[in-house]
Design a protein around this motif. Structure first.
Motif, PDB file in Angstrom:
ATOM      1  N   ASP A  23     -10.710  -7.713   5.936  1.00  0.00           N
ATOM      2  CA  ASP A  23     -10.994  -6.591   6.831  1.00  0.00           C
ATOM      3  C   ASP A  23      -9.926  -6.453   7.912  1.00  0.00           C
ATOM      4  O   ASP A  23      -9.774  -5.390   8.519  1.00  0.00           O
ATOM      5  CB  ASP A  23     -12.371  -6.764   7.484  1.00  0.00           C
ATOM      6  N   ASN A  24      -9.185  -7.541   8.152  1.00  0.00           N
ATOM      7  CA  ASN A  24      -8.153  -7.535   9.190  1.00  0.00           C
ATOM      8  C   ASN A  24      -6.737  -7.459   8.630  1.00  0.00           C
ATOM      9  O   ASN A  24      -5.768  -7.668   9.360  1.00  0.00           O
ATOM     10  CB  ASN A  24      -8.282  -8.797  10.056  1.00  0.00           C
ATOM     11  N   GLY A  25      -6.605  -7.173   7.337  1.00  0.00           N
ATOM     12  CA  GLY A  25      -5.287  -7.105   6.723  1.00  0.00           C
ATOM     13  C   GLY A  25      -5.083  -8.201   5.703  1.00  0.00           C
ATOM     14  O   GLY A  25      -6.028  -8.903   5.314  1.00  0.00           O
ATOM     15  N   MET A  26      -3.848  -8.393   5.273  1.00  0.00           N
ATOM     16  CA  MET A  26      -3.521  -9.373   4.252  1.00  0.00           C
ATOM     17  C   MET A  26      -3.377 -10.754   4.892  1.00  0.00           C
ATOM     18  O   MET A  26      -2.754 -10.909   5.949  1.00  0.00           O
ATOM     19  CB  MET A  26      -2.228  -9.001   3.542  1.00  0.00           C
ATOM     20  N   GLU A  27      -3.959 -11.776   4.239  1.00  0.00           N
ATOM     21  CA  GLU A  27      -3.916 -13.139   4.763  1.00  0.00           C
ATOM     22  C   GLU A  27      -3.676 -14.134   3.629  1.00  0.00           C
ATOM     23  O   GLU A  27      -4.169 -13.952   2.524  1.00  0.00           O
ATOM     24  CB  GLU A  27      -5.236 -13.511   5.460  1.00  0.00           C
TER      25      GLU A  27
END
Length: 304
Positions: free
Chosen positions: A145-149
């Motif tokens: 939900d906060n981007g690519m990790e």
């Protein structure tokens, strides 16, 4: 018995995003009323067994670019999460990872391996590929939900133990660091790997098309003087979560290779491995079996 999510006999709507932006937009729009789908071999089994309801929506990941296939990215060997198990078992690049290819060939039956994906095997949390990936220090590339990790497989497994995983996260790829070992350089007096010792074993109740009782993986590197300079050991199986056996690794690391280490390794694994009991096998049986499998594998590898 299948349990429809909405209305008797209703079928889910299948969405097919073509990139990560569309995928993220769908996740936001559908507000958790969906399952991700790739090979769907596990989901279909769960639906037919009445273990989970058929969702209102399914988001197919089949058209997401870079989520399939095997390729090199810098110092990493990358496996798209949607890559079929059968492809992983035969891919030329993955011949550098013999433990992983052994695991691929030990999962289910050929017809299932032609449909199932390595990502699905991992996100199940109990897939038989996980011990092999643990000993190769695999990293998982997620859309969150906060981007690519990027997260290590070990940390993601710990998140399952702590119930801190986000079900909205999407596994895009698996990254495995490739360490290139140079030849011996006597002038520099550096120590280099002269031998790699790796093996994978799976014990099931019958053939390959069944949940395993115990699965183990071992990867070691030996220097020119015959000492262990790297050790990675993992065990799992059944519905239990796989784990690295770090104390057992320390037992061997730095020592001289010897078949006499097989019995001490077996005893260490039995003490360290955290597993469970069910209708098919007791906790003590699984612990003893993991120890015996690793000890026997090491003895067989070192006596050659």
């Amino acid at each position: 018995m299948v349990m429809p999510a909405y209305g008797s006999g209703a079928q889910p709507t299948v969405w097919q995003p073509v990139n990560l932006d569309e995928l993220q937009a769908l996740k936001n729009e559908l507000s958790g009323k969906y399952y991700f789908a790739a090979g769907t071999t596990l989901l279909r089994t769960q639906w037919e067994g009445g273990l989970v309801p058929v969702p209102e929506h399914m988001i197919s990941l089949a058209r997401i670019p870079d989520a399939s296939g095997v390729y090199v990215d810098g110092d990493d060997l990358v496996i798209g999460a949607l890559t079929r198990l059968s492809h992983c078992a035969t891919d030329v690049l993955l011949q550098q990872l013999p433990i992983l290819q052994s695991a691929m060939n030990a999962i289910a039956a050929p017809s299932i391996r032609n449909m199932a994906t390595i990502g699905g095997n991992i996100v199940s949390g109990v897939g038989d590929s996980i011990p092999a990936l643990l000993v190769y220090d695999a990293q998982l590339y997620w859309m969150t939900d906060n981007g690519m990790e990027m997260r290590s497989l070990s940390s993601w497994l710990n998140g399952g133990r702590e119930s801190s995983r986000n079900p909205n996260d999407v596994l895009i790829a698996i990254h495995i660091p490739m360490k290139h070992t140079p030849f011996l350089d006597v002038a520099s007096e550096r120590t280099f790997v002269t031998r790699e010792i790796s093996f994978y074993r799976k014990l099931g109740r019958r053939e390959t098309f069944t949940a395993s009782l115990v699965t183990i993986a071992f990867h070691g590197e030996v220097d020119i003087d015959g000492h262990w300079i790297k050790i990675a050991i993992a065990a799992g199986g059944g519905s239990g979560m796989a784990m690295r056996l770090t104390e057992s690794e320390k037992l061997l690391l730095g020592g001289e290779t010897s078949v006499m280490q097989a019995s001490s390794l077996a005893a260490s694994v039995m003490a360290e491995f955290v597993t469970y009991s069910d209708a098919f096998a007791t906790e003590e049986y699984r612990k003893q079996t993991a120890g015996n499998m690793l000890g026997a594998g090491l003895w067989e590898a070192l006596r050659l």
